[in-house]
Design an enzyme around this catalytic site. Structure first.
Site, PDB file in Angstrom:
ATOM      1  N   LYS A 107      -5.540 -50.692  23.765  1.00  0.00           N
ATOM      2  CA  LYS A 107      -4.947 -50.369  22.475  1.00  0.00           C
ATOM      3  C   LYS A 107      -4.070 -51.534  22.014  1.00  0.00           C
ATOM      4  O   LYS A 107      -3.296 -52.076  22.796  1.00  0.00           O
ATOM      5  CB  LYS A 107      -4.092 -49.101  22.607  1.00  0.00           C
ATOM      6  CG  LYS A 107      -3.489 -48.652  21.311  1.00  0.00           C
ATOM      7  CD  LYS A 107      -2.752 -47.347  21.518  1.00  0.00           C
ATOM      8  CE  LYS A 107      -1.338 -47.500  21.036  1.00  0.00           C
ATOM      9  NZ  LYS A 107      -0.556 -46.288  21.174  1.00  0.00           N
ATOM     10  N   ALA A 163      -1.073 -53.652  20.481  1.00  0.00           N
ATOM     11  CA  ALA A 163       0.374 -53.431  20.396  1.00  0.00           C
ATOM     12  C   ALA A 163       0.709 -53.007  18.969  1.00  0.00           C
ATOM     13  O   ALA A 163       0.056 -53.404  18.014  1.00  0.00           O
ATOM     14  CB  ALA A 163       1.112 -54.714  20.745  1.00  0.00           C
ATOM     15  N   ASN A 164       1.697 -52.178  18.814  1.00  0.00           N
ATOM     16  CA  ASN A 164       2.174 -51.700  17.507  1.00  0.00           C
ATOM     17  C   ASN A 164       1.216 -50.769  16.794  1.00  0.00           C
ATOM     18  O   ASN A 164       1.382 -50.540  15.603  1.00  0.00           O
ATOM     19  CB  ASN A 164       2.542 -52.873  16.583  1.00  0.00           C
ATOM     20  CG  ASN A 164       3.606 -53.742  17.182  1.00  0.00           C
ATOM     21  OD1 ASN A 164       4.503 -53.272  17.864  1.00  0.00           O
ATOM     22  ND2 ASN A 164       3.480 -55.038  16.961  1.00  0.00           N
ATOM     23  N   CYS A 165       0.198 -50.259  17.471  1.00  0.00           N
ATOM     24  CA  CYS A 165      -0.691 -49.277  16.852  1.00  0.00           C
ATOM     25  C   CYS A 165      -0.292 -47.891  17.318  1.00  0.00           C
ATOM     26  O   CYS A 165      -0.021 -47.673  18.485  1.00  0.00           O
ATOM     27  CB  CYS A 165      -2.159 -49.522  17.243  1.00  0.00           C
ATOM     28  SG  CYS A 165      -2.945 -50.763  16.249  1.00  0.00           S
ATOM     29  N   LEU A 166      -0.258 -46.969  16.361  1.00  0.00           N
ATOM     30  CA  LEU A 166       0.087 -45.577  16.700  1.00  0.00           C
ATOM     31  C   LEU A 166      -1.110 -44.873  17.276  1.00  0.00           C
ATOM     32  O   LEU A 166      -2.215 -45.159  17.082  1.00  0.00           O
ATOM     33  CB  LEU A 166       0.589 -44.852  15.460  1.00  0.00           C
ATOM     34  CG  LEU A 166       1.812 -45.478  14.809  1.00  0.00           C
ATOM     35  CD1 LEU A 166       2.153 -44.732  13.526  1.00  0.00           C
ATOM     36  CD2 LEU A 166       2.985 -45.451  15.748  1.00  0.00           C
TER      37      LEU A 166
END
Length: 117
Positions: free
Chosen positions: A112, A114-117
């Site tokens: 995933k 970084a900084n993704c919800l």
């Protein structure tokens, strides 16, 4: 090296492939186009040539930078590789609804971003 928690397994190519709690591959070496197809089905997607182009951009980005791109770097990488028309957010949202960077990375067999919800 941190240990990744296995949440569940998917069956593909006669093997069980481990996924983390967010549905990303635990072992990035398990990825194949057939695995991408199984993951796409879970997302309700049928992969087209347009999807595969972006998946290849994602995999190339990861090979170069050892990280999956968040949305802005993804848009820039797609623009460089495929042209400005294919890098528009609306195009990427049509291909990977909800979160193009996260879903695209998942289908590309990457962690995933970084900084993704």
């Amino acid at each position: 090296m941190p240990t990744t928690t296995v949440s569940r397994y998917i069956a593909a190519q006669g093997h069980e492939i481990a996924l983390d709690p967010e549905g990303h591959l635990v072992d990035l070496n398990d990825w194949s186009p057939a695995i991408a197809e199984v993951l796409a089905q879970e997302e309700g997607l049928t992969l087209t040539e347009a999807h595969w182009e972006v998946i290849e951009v994602l995999r190339s980005f990861y090979a170069r930078y050892e990280m999956a791109p968040a949305m802005r770097p993804l848009v820039k990488a797609v623009a460089l590789a495929l042209g400005a028309d294919k890098a528009r957010s609306i195009h990427l949202m049509r291909l990977f609804p909800g979160s193009p960077a996260r879903i695209g990375a998942r289908l590309a067999g990457l962690p995933k971003p970084a900084n993704c919800l």
